[in-house]
Design a protein around this motif. Structure first.
Motif: not given
Lengths: 359, 296
Positions: A107, A134, B283, B286-288, B290-294
């Motif tokens: 990216r 994930n 924090e 904890k799973p994040v 998907d695509e959060k940091e896009n």
């Protein structure tokens, strides 16, 4: 992919280097061919990592130029050299998921989200972390983290070279073999230029087509694993490669022969020696035959290492090691001989040409 | 089975005694006062929850509490980012490190009432360097009369006094980051902001949690410095709960209401600190999504 040339590279970490000892890299002229798999092998502190960091631009060399495909990149910053590098200890971005860790370098270079995700997933599959995609990268085990670092090194397919700085140090032995085999497989499939730093000879010899041996800031030999074994260019290579290392014994030259104590061994040609260097003969323990004739020796100790036995002995006041098969008998009055053509001559630690055409 | 002995108890007893004398007994005394009424002569009558009701219905208490919250909010909003900023620009090696650390530690070594006195004099419009300079420059500054100026002075004093604590903690977090992280970021083409966001900030998270907690608890219980500088004024504008409490207990000798107020104050700080800590440490692992940091 690119060919990498290092021209007259010298590097010192301190200011105003005076003598050779001030240089971490004394003088390096080396080409890494496009698509080659190289291992940089040497003991700790020999300058391997410095050399790697100079290629990737993390360190600017004190002197000399770095060229990729003939283009001078010495003054280019790391990001613009398009290199990927994997470090000895895991580097993960804690706040990101495992997948985003891999997609991050993509990216940053402008790849679209979906495409980057797809590529990251391919690599996740390759390093066996598909199910953890994930998950947050924090809280994974050290070797999972290192696999992520490795994955980030492999995720960009358009890099000029992939550099590995002892990447498998923290990985357990079985996984080490698997990952190394995968790296080798990747190299075959995609033809990346890979440079792999290690101090482990097995790792170097199994990974690389060409092994670059470094010692005290210099490259002492570049060659195939066989070259390094059969014809070490420097006594250090003799010690460092092979287990046990090469026997090195001081000697005197007498015409076309060498003398150790009262024994004389003929050489194939009369070597050309300039000045009065320190002369030594080198012979691999594998080519020392223990028998009932030849040069007498006193056996100090015999180590059984499974299918082989290593014999430590003293002959003419010098220690000598020999490797014999497990079943072989060791005579009560032991002597040894050296296989013909396996004797090497060193002047001031560098190999002297004995007419075998290889320098 | 191991033979049972109670030697371990002897090792714990000194701590138990110390804690009992320093915390438990005084706390229980306060609890005791808060449910009784007295007119002196050691005569106590049961008062039940009436003091608590009084305090909770008193506008004076709520005003002081709101002042406390605003004060803590402001100083956290200034000291945490400022502390991080200073830590990011401190030298990592060489002679400068020692110089910076010593300079940073200086305000922390000054006794609190002395800090108050320094600023009390510093801000005076007749002889104080700050006050006189501001007045000379034509600014209408007078912390004795103007509530805004009084607040500004207290906030400036707290920032001056405590930012270096945040800085030192943040710096400790920063120097523990191995070089390889910065090198990997360069290889990955990360920008300066991304290095901060994805490497430095996460690595500082734990020490910053401690910094925020310490600064919150300290500023929420602040007493000495405002007492010395403004004495709670002008009017009630800088009367924080602790100042109010002392006025009530020592000035007016209303032990019952003061004790009830102490207990409420204590519970509030405890609750806030616990919530802070729980939120900030939740924090982990904890799973994040998907695509959060896009494409950050």
């Amino acid at each position: 992919m690119a060919r990498i040339d290092l021209a007259n590279v010298r590097h010192a970490y301190g200011p105003e280097p005076q003598s050779d000892a001030d240089y971490a890299l004394r003088h390096v002229n080396q080409a890494f061919d496009n698509g080659g798999a190289y291992a940089l092998l040497g003991p700790s502190g020999c300058g391997k990592t410095s050399l790697l960091n100079i290629i990737s631009g993390l360190v600017a060399p004190t002197e000399g130029r770095v060229r990729f495909d003939g283009v001078d990149v010495t003054d280019l910053p790391t990001a613009r050299r398009n290199i990927s590098q994997v470090f000895q200890f895991p580097v993960v971005y804690d706040s990101m998921s495992v997948r985003d860790n891999l997609a991050f370098p993509l990216r940053n270079r402008g790849m679209k989200g979906v495409e980057a995700k797809k590529r990251a997933d391919e690599v996740l599959d390759m390093i066996g972390l598909k199910r953890q995609g994930n998950r947050r990268a924090r809280g994974l085990t050290a070797d999972e983290k290192q696999k992520i670092s490795l994955g980030r090194g492999l995720v960009r397919s358009d890099v000029n070279a992939i550099l590995f700085d002892e990447p498998l140090t923290v990985i357990d032995p079985e996984m080490k073999w698997r990952l190394r085999a995968q790296l080798k497989e990747l190299h075959k499939r995609f033809g990346y230029t890979m440079i792999y730093v290690t101090h482990d000879q097995t790792e170097a010899l199994t990974f690389a087509d060409k092994v670059v041996v470094m010692y005290e800031g210099q490259i002492v030999q570049v060659g195939s694993p066989e070259d390094l074994f059969e014809r070490p260019r420097h006594t250090f290579v003799g010690y460092f490669i092979g287990s046990p290392g090469m026997n090195v014994i001081p000697t005197q030259l007498e015409g076309q022969a060498v003398r150790v104590g009262e024994y004389v061994a003929p050489l194939p040609i009369r070597p050309i020696i300039r000045g009065e260097p320190k002369l030594e003969i080198g012979v691999r323990p594998e080519y020392v035959r223990v028998s009932s004739e030849g040069i007498p020796m006193q056996i100090k100790r015999v180590e059984d290492v499974g299918r082989l036995k290593i014999v430590h002995a003293i002959a003419e006041g010098y220690p000598i090691t020999a490797v014999v098969r497990e079943g072989a008998a060791i005579p009560a009055d032991p002597h040894f001989t050296i296989d013909t053509g396996k004797l090497l001559l060193y002047a001031d630690s560098w190999r002297v040409d004995l007419g075998d055409g290889v320098q | 089975m191991k033979p049972v002995n109670h030697k371990a108890l002897f090792l714990v007893i000194p701590v138990l005694v110390l804690v009992a004398i320093s915390a438990v007994i005084p706390l229980m005394t306060v609890v005791n006062y808060s449910v009784q009424d007295t007119f002196g002569n050691n005569v106590f009558t049961w008062a039940g929850t009436s003091w608590y009701e009084n305090v909770l219905h008193s506008e004076r208490f709520w005003n002081a509490l709101v002042r406390n919250l605003i004060f803590s909010g402001i100083i956290l909003a200034i000291e945490i980012p400022l502390g991080i900023l200073v830590a990011l620009h401190m030298p990592r090696r060489g002679f400068g490190v020692a110089v910076c650390l010593v300079l940073m530690a200086l305000p922390l070594l000054i006794p609190w009432n002395v800090v108050g006195t320094i600023w009390q004099v510093f801000g005076r419009v007749d002889i104080g360097l700050l006050g006189a300079a501001l007045k000379g420059a034509g600014v209408d500054y007078n912390y004795v009369q103007d509530p805004i100026d009084a607040w500004a002075t207290l906030i400036a004093m707290d920032v001056w006094h405590w930012t270096s604590l945040v800085t030192l903690l943040a710096y400790a977090g920063l120097v523990s980051i191995p070089d390889a992280y910065y090198q990997a970021a360069r290889i990955d083409g990360a920008s300066g902001w991304q290095v901060f966001r994805h490497i430095q900030l996460p690595k500082m998270a734990h020490v910053l949690t401690i910094a925020i907690l310490l600064r919150f608890m300290d500023s929420f219980t602040i007493y000495t410095e405002p007492f010395v500088v403004t004495g709670g004024g002008p009017g009630n504008s800088t009367t924080f709960v602790s100042i109010d409490l002392v006025q009530m207990a020592v000035g007016q000798f209303d032990l019952g209401p003061a004790a009830a107020m102490s207990i409420i104050y204590f519970l509030i700080i405890l609750t806030f600190s616990w919530v802070f800590y729980a939120v900030m440490t939740r924090e982990d692992s904890k799973p994040v999504p998907d695509e959060k940091e896009n494409a950050s």
